[in-house]
Motif scaffolding. Structure first.
Motif, mmCIF file in Angstrom:
data_model
loop_
_atom_site.group_PDB
_atom_site.id
_atom_site.type_symbol
_atom_site.label_atom_id
_atom_site.label_comp_id
_atom_site.label_asym_id
_atom_site.label_seq_id
_atom_site.Cartn_x
_atom_site.Cartn_y
_atom_site.Cartn_z
ATOM 1 N N GLU A 140 -5.693 -9.878 -5.508
ATOM 2 C CA GLU A 140 -4.890 -9.662 -6.643
ATOM 3 C C GLU A 140 -2.799 -8.831 -6.433
ATOM 4 O O GLU A 140 -2.758 -8.789 -6.962
ATOM 5 N N ILE A 141 -3.187 -8.800 -5.419
ATOM 6 C CA ILE A 141 -2.400 -7.730 -4.528
ATOM 7 C C ILE A 141 -0.948 -8.190 -3.272
ATOM 8 O O ILE A 141 -2.281 -8.582 -2.026
ATOM 9 N N LEU A 142 -0.301 -8.494 -2.979
ATOM 10 C CA LEU A 142 -0.061 -9.021 -1.450
ATOM 11 C C LEU A 142 1.360 -7.640 -0.930
ATOM 12 O O LEU A 142 2.111 -7.423 -1.813
ATOM 13 N N THR A 143 1.051 -7.364 0.165
ATOM 14 C CA THR A 143 1.621 -5.590 0.001
ATOM 15 C C THR A 143 2.594 -6.115 2.002
ATOM 16 O O THR A 143 3.292 -5.284 2.102
ATOM 17 N N LYS A 144 2.560 -7.449 1.779
ATOM 18 C CA LYS A 144 3.959 -7.959 3.326
ATOM 19 C C LYS A 144 5.069 -7.389 2.630
ATOM 20 O O LYS A 144 5.991 -7.119 3.417
ATOM 21 N N GLY A 145 5.460 -7.765 1.392
ATOM 22 C CA GLY A 145 7.123 -7.082 0.453
ATOM 23 C C GLY A 145 7.452 -5.453 0.715
ATOM 24 O O GLY A 145 8.297 -5.272 0.039
ATOM 25 N N LEU A 146 5.919 -4.700 0.898
ATOM 26 C CA LEU A 146 6.063 -3.560 -0.067
ATOM 27 C C LEU A 146 7.522 -2.585 1.551
ATOM 28 O O LEU A 146 7.331 -2.985 2.795
ATOM 29 N N LYS A 147 8.355 -1.941 1.254
ATOM 30 C CA LYS A 147 9.233 -1.070 1.629
ATOM 31 C C LYS A 147 9.105 -0.125 1.406
ATOM 32 O O LYS A 147 9.626 0.960 2.775
ATOM 33 N N PHE A 148 8.508 0.813 0.762
ATOM 34 C CA PHE A 148 8.424 2.134 0.750
ATOM 35 C C PHE A 148 6.767 2.597 0.270
ATOM 36 O O PHE A 148 6.325 1.362 -0.496
ATOM 37 N N LEU A 149 6.132 3.314 1.145
ATOM 38 C CA LEU A 149 5.358 3.988 0.791
ATOM 39 C C LEU A 149 5.207 5.010 0.651
ATOM 40 O O LEU A 149 5.738 6.238 1.399
ATOM 41 N N VAL A 150 4.420 6.119 -1.006
ATOM 42 C CA VAL A 150 4.985 7.390 -0.676
ATOM 43 C C VAL A 150 3.376 8.007 -1.147
ATOM 44 O O VAL A 150 2.953 6.892 -1.909
ATOM 45 N N MET A 151 3.207 9.349 -1.105
ATOM 46 C CA MET A 151 2.052 9.912 -1.549
ATOM 47 C C MET A 151 2.177 11.095 -1.729
ATOM 48 O O MET A 151 2.441 12.077 -1.259
ATOM 49 N N ASP A 152 2.050 10.909 -2.969
ATOM 50 C CA ASP A 152 2.003 12.988 -4.101
ATOM 51 C C ASP A 152 1.047 12.956 -4.054
ATOM 52 O O ASP A 152 -0.095 13.002 -3.883
ATOM 53 N N GLU A 153 1.028 14.662 -4.059
ATOM 54 C CA GLU A 153 0.572 15.537 -4.320
ATOM 55 C C GLU A 153 -0.955 15.590 -2.907
ATOM 56 O O GLU A 153 -1.845 15.497 -3.246
ATOM 57 N N ALA A 154 -0.029 15.313 -1.575
ATOM 58 C CA ALA A 154 -1.284 15.020 -0.053
ATOM 59 C C ALA A 154 -2.261 15.488 -0.469
ATOM 60 O O ALA A 154 -3.835 15.463 0.010
ATOM 61 N N ASP A 155 -2.395 17.229 -0.648
ATOM 62 C CA ASP A 155 -3.667 18.167 -0.479
ATOM 63 C C ASP A 155 -4.645 17.385 -1.717
ATOM 64 O O ASP A 155 -5.555 17.891 -1.075
ATOM 65 N N LYS A 156 -3.943 17.886 -2.617
ATOM 66 C CA LYS A 156 -5.580 16.526 -3.672
ATOM 67 C C LYS A 156 -6.071 15.862 -2.894
ATOM 68 O O LYS A 156 -7.507 15.547 -3.284
#
Length: 440
Positions: A140-156
């Motif tokens: 259902e998701i194509l990832t080839k166009g991703l320009k940003f990857l954000v990880m929020d609350e990484a410790d949790k």
């Protein structure tokens, strides 16, 4: 930094920021927005309530500008659905005058509607790792166009065991992308994932690690048992004006339900709600919305709600139980004192919880002031079962610190066993027939 205009954001964003009621950038926003706009990988360490979400959302919106194609260009990962929904709400608020499409993906609901939204095209995905991977593996998701990857609350994210899913996601996204990681604390697992995730990042630490917000005052009550905790909570809540919007955190679903039923009997069902993992998704959303709107005064919650619950003007946070995962203390009390407002965090501590309070004080590098339980509060006698549970917990804590420690229960058992043996021996001795002495 005088205003958001200094970041050279476009007029559409500045209008949305003004309408959202933001005037002066917070410290994390001042330090993070410029390097993100310039394309750098960023690691941001800041406690909750300091405006982290806007610090990464605003530059991403500025760089994406308008809708393009049907595949996502930014992926924001969140540990909980509550936080995912909160981030999506922020994006929607800031992108009022932008032609950008956002989809939020999380479990607990059937995927049909989410699949339809993805098929219609999107620019930004906000997702929990599990649901994102499920929909990706279904095609259902194509990832080839991703320009940003954000990880929020990484410790949790690390505490909740998402590290393997994160590594799987890193395998399926393009190598050439901008990475942003935000966390309130810097654990060893966060350091490890940041090494795999970020390339020569700009590290931004707006306060010392795991420092509670300066706008939150803290206090501690040493309370012997559960019933006395309930009596103290009821006594403090009598001041309706000061305690006008409250979150009560409990460590288990059972305790949360017990506290909720107690408060519901005292204040009525229109004033109290409870949220935890056993509550359905719609129930949790409705409870959080009612709390945000101010139609309920008290929200009882487990740590499932400690992240991502962004409610302005929470007057008090109660730690009805001291959290065992000590980093959660920082996140719990971060629900109050947000956006420059003052807030109060009150912790109840029984004898078995002192161990965790000491560890929390080491983590936050400050002592939590202890206050006496008011004389008006009736101090209940600790029941046998609770007394035993507290003693066992203290034994387990001592064993953690000293593996050779046998424990009070072990010593008592050993004493009883030996006592039993000596009694049997003396009994046998007393029942033994006396031997007749030979006469000389």
């Amino acid at each position: 930094m005088a205003s958001f205009e200094d970041f050279k954001l476009n007029k559409q964003l500045l209008n949305a920021i003004e309408e959202a009621g933001y005037t002066i950038p917070t410290e994390i926003q001042q330090k993070a927005i410029t390097p993100i706009l310039s394309g750098q990988d960023v690691m941001g360490i800041a406690q909750t309530g300091t405006g982290k979400t806007a610090a990464f959302v605003l530059p991403i919106l500025m760089k994406l500008k308008y809708a393009q194609g049907s595949d996502p260009r930014a992926l924001i990962l969140s540990p909980t659905r509550e936080l995912a929904m909160q981030i999506e709400e922020n994006i929607r608020s800031f992108s009022t005058y932008l032609d950008l499409r956002t989809v939020v993906l999380y479990g607990g609901l059937g995927p049909k509607v989410q699949k339809e939204q993805l098929a219609a095209g999107c620019d930004i995905i906000v997702a929990t790792p599990g649901r994102f991977l499920d929909l990706y593996l279904e095609g259902e998701i194509l990832t080839k166009g991703l320009k940003f990857l954000v990880m929020d609350e990484a410790d949790k994210m690390m505490d909740m065991g998402f590290i393997s899913k994160i590594h799987r996601i890193l395998e399926i996204v393009p190598r050439k992308r901008q990475n942003l990681l935000f966390s309130a604390t810097m654990s060893e697992l966060v350091r490890k994932i940041s090494g795999d995730f970020l390339a020569f990042p700009t590290v931004i630490e707006v306060t010392e690690q795991a420092t509670p917000a300066k706008t939150v005052s803290q206090r501690l009550y040493e309370v012997p048992n559960l019933k006395t905790k309930l009596n103290l909570l009821q006594h403090l809540l009598q001041d309706d004006e000061a305690f006008h919007r409250i979150i009560v955190f409990c460590k288990t679903k059972t305790v949360a339900d017990n506290v909720f039923h107690y408060l519901e009997r005292k204040y009525g069902q229109d004033h109290v709600r409870v949220i935890h993992a056993n509550k359905g998704q719609n129930t949790r959303i409705n409870s959080i919305n009612a709390f945000k709107e101010g139609s309920i005064r008290i929200l009882v919650a487990t740590d499932v709600a400690a992240r991502g619950l962004d409610v302005s003007n929470v007057s008090h946070v109660f730690n009805f139980d001291v959290p065992i995962v000590i980093e959660d203390y920082v996140h719990r009390i971060g629900r109050t004192g947000r956006a420059y407002n003052q807030g109060d965090a009150i912790t109840f501590c029984n004898p078995a919880e002192k161990y965790y309070v000491e560890k929390i004080e080491k983590l936050i590098r400050q002592q939590i002031p202890v206050e006496d339980v008011p004389l008006e509060v009736f101090v209940e006698k600790t029941g046998f079962e609770e007394r035993q549970a507290i003693a066992r917990e203290i034994d387990n804590q001592k064993k953690k610190e000293d593996p050779d420690f046998k424990g009070a229960f072990h010593e008592k058992k050993y004493a009883l066993k030996n006592n039993g043996r000596s009694k049997s021996a003396s009994k046998a001795k007393s029942t033994k027939k006396p031997t007749k002495g030979r006469s000389r």
